[in-house]
Design an enzyme around this catalytic site. Structure first.
Site, mmCIF file in Angstrom:
data_model
loop_
_atom_site.group_PDB
_atom_site.id
_atom_site.type_symbol
_atom_site.label_atom_id
_atom_site.label_comp_id
_atom_site.label_asym_id
_atom_site.label_seq_id
_atom_site.Cartn_x
_atom_site.Cartn_y
_atom_site.Cartn_z
ATOM 1 N NE ARG A 1 -3.666 -2.068 2.787
ATOM 2 C CZ ARG A 1 -3.466 -3.135 3.542
ATOM 3 N NH1 ARG A 1 -2.331 -3.254 4.205
ATOM 4 N NH2 ARG A 1 -4.384 -4.072 3.644
ATOM 5 C CE LYS B 1 -2.759 3.580 8.489
ATOM 6 N NZ LYS B 1 -3.796 4.228 7.698
ATOM 7 C CG HIS C 1 -5.416 1.243 -5.181
ATOM 8 N ND1 HIS C 1 -5.294 0.549 -4.007
ATOM 9 C CD2 HIS C 1 -6.513 0.732 -5.801
ATOM 10 C CE1 HIS C 1 -6.278 -0.343 -3.913
ATOM 11 N NE2 HIS C 1 -7.023 -0.252 -4.979
ATOM 12 N NE ARG D 1 -3.077 -2.959 -1.879
ATOM 13 C CZ ARG D 1 -2.737 -3.838 -0.941
ATOM 14 N NH1 ARG D 1 -1.468 -4.156 -0.774
ATOM 15 N NH2 ARG D 1 -3.652 -4.395 -0.174
ATOM 16 C CG HIS E 1 -7.009 -7.831 1.095
ATOM 17 N ND1 HIS E 1 -7.238 -8.125 -0.239
ATOM 18 C CD2 HIS E 1 -6.548 -6.553 1.121
ATOM 19 C CE1 HIS E 1 -6.936 -7.067 -0.980
ATOM 20 N NE2 HIS E 1 -6.519 -6.115 -0.170
ATOM 21 C CE1 TYR F 1 -5.782 -4.940 -5.860
ATOM 22 C CE2 TYR F 1 -6.957 -5.930 -4.030
ATOM 23 C CZ TYR F 1 -6.231 -4.885 -4.564
ATOM 24 O OH TYR F 1 -5.980 -3.771 -3.799
#
Length: 298
Positions: free
Chosen positions: A149, A173, A238, A241, A264, A273
């Site tokens: 990210r 995060k 992004h 990615r 994820h 994706y």
């Protein structure tokens, strides 16, 4: 300030920095999310499926195009919350989809990615390559090669990449950690760049105020696209990615492995994706279906 306000601000920051959303788009997202938050009494970010269904019930008099836009705004928002580790589940599949299938995300072809690296190689092979070109090489190698990210990339500690260790330990995060493989190419690109980084710096990509910002990263990538004869509206951190994930799937990776690589929490987030072009789907059926290889009447 409520949690919703904080999360909405962070989401819009991400959309601006990583996806290149226009001011009008950001304004529309903010309006949709703040209205939904108001309906949820400031607890939109904590809503479950039933809560989102109640919000959607208030859209019954709206045109399909408006419902589609509002649903899309909330799905993107909840996808962000899950991807960034602010919540573990994504209840947004309970929202209506009046317009049919959602639009496919942007993707770069293998040829376009090759153009980016060709531009970087030309810069590095000059007589006196500039430090910013070494930095650019390290940034792109890590973005496309490891699927980081933007927020993870710009905040990497200076000593996070070791020449004798083929992986990074990423702290995402929510305090969640994961192992991310790093290629030999990326390690050498980082080694070249660290030669220009002061040994006292905390971050691998420092700036005068801390580390490189996500917005500056976005600008750097747009500039690289322009110099590589690629439409800059097609590319962002992004999108790189996403290219990492999509090209891995094309190469045979499975969704569970990809879920781990991308960090994820929910497999449903990884499924965005799975964009594969129609030509490959036709080839898959023609070459892999039993009827393409056997006469089943024998």
């Amino acid at each position: 300030m409520s949690n919703d306000s904080v999360y909405i601000d962070r989401f819009l920051e991400m959309m601006a920095a990583e996806s290149g959303a226009s001011p009008n788009t950001l304004s529309a997202y903010r309006s949709d999310l703040e209205q939904a938050s108001s309906f949820a009494k400031g607890l939109l970010s904590e809503a479950d499926r039933a809560g989102l269904e109640k919000i959607a019930s208030a859209w019954s008099e709206l045109k399909n195009s408006s419902v589609s836009r509002k649903s899309s705004s909330l799905r993107r928002f909840f996808g962000f919350l899950v991807e960034e580790g602010f919540r573990a589940d994504d209840p947004s599949d309970s929202l209506p989809r009046p317009g049919g299938q959602r639009s496919l995300p942007k993707i770069l072809s293998h040829e376009e990615v090759a153009k980016l690296f060709e531009t970087i190689e030309v810069r590095l092979n000059t007589k006196n390559p500039k430090p910013k070109d070494a930095r650019l090489s390290a940034l792109i190698e890590l973005l496309y090669g490891s699927g980081l990210r933007a927020s993870e990339l710009v905040s990497l500690p200076r000593k996070s990449v070791m020449m004798d260790r083929p992986f990074l330990i990423i702290s995402g995060k929510g305090g969640k950690e994961r192992l991310v493989p790093i290629s030999d190419r990326a390690r050498h690109a980082v080694k070249r760049w660290t030669g220009f980084v002061d040994g006292d710096e905390k971050y691998l990509f420092p700036s005068r105020t801390g580390h490189l910002s996500r917005i500056r990263l976005f600008q750097i990538i747009k500039d690289l696209a322009t110099k590589s004869d690629i439409n800059p509206t097609k590319i962002s951190p992004h999108v790189l990615r996403h290219a990492f994930a999509t090209h891995l799937l094309e190469g045979g990776a499975d969704l569970r492995a990809l879920q781990t690589l991308l960090g994820h929490s929910d497999i449903s987030t990884t499924q965005i994706y799975t964009h594969v072009d129609s030509a490959r789907l036709v080839e898959l059926v023609n070459n892999r279906h039993p009827l393409s290889r056997h006469d089943l009447t024998r």
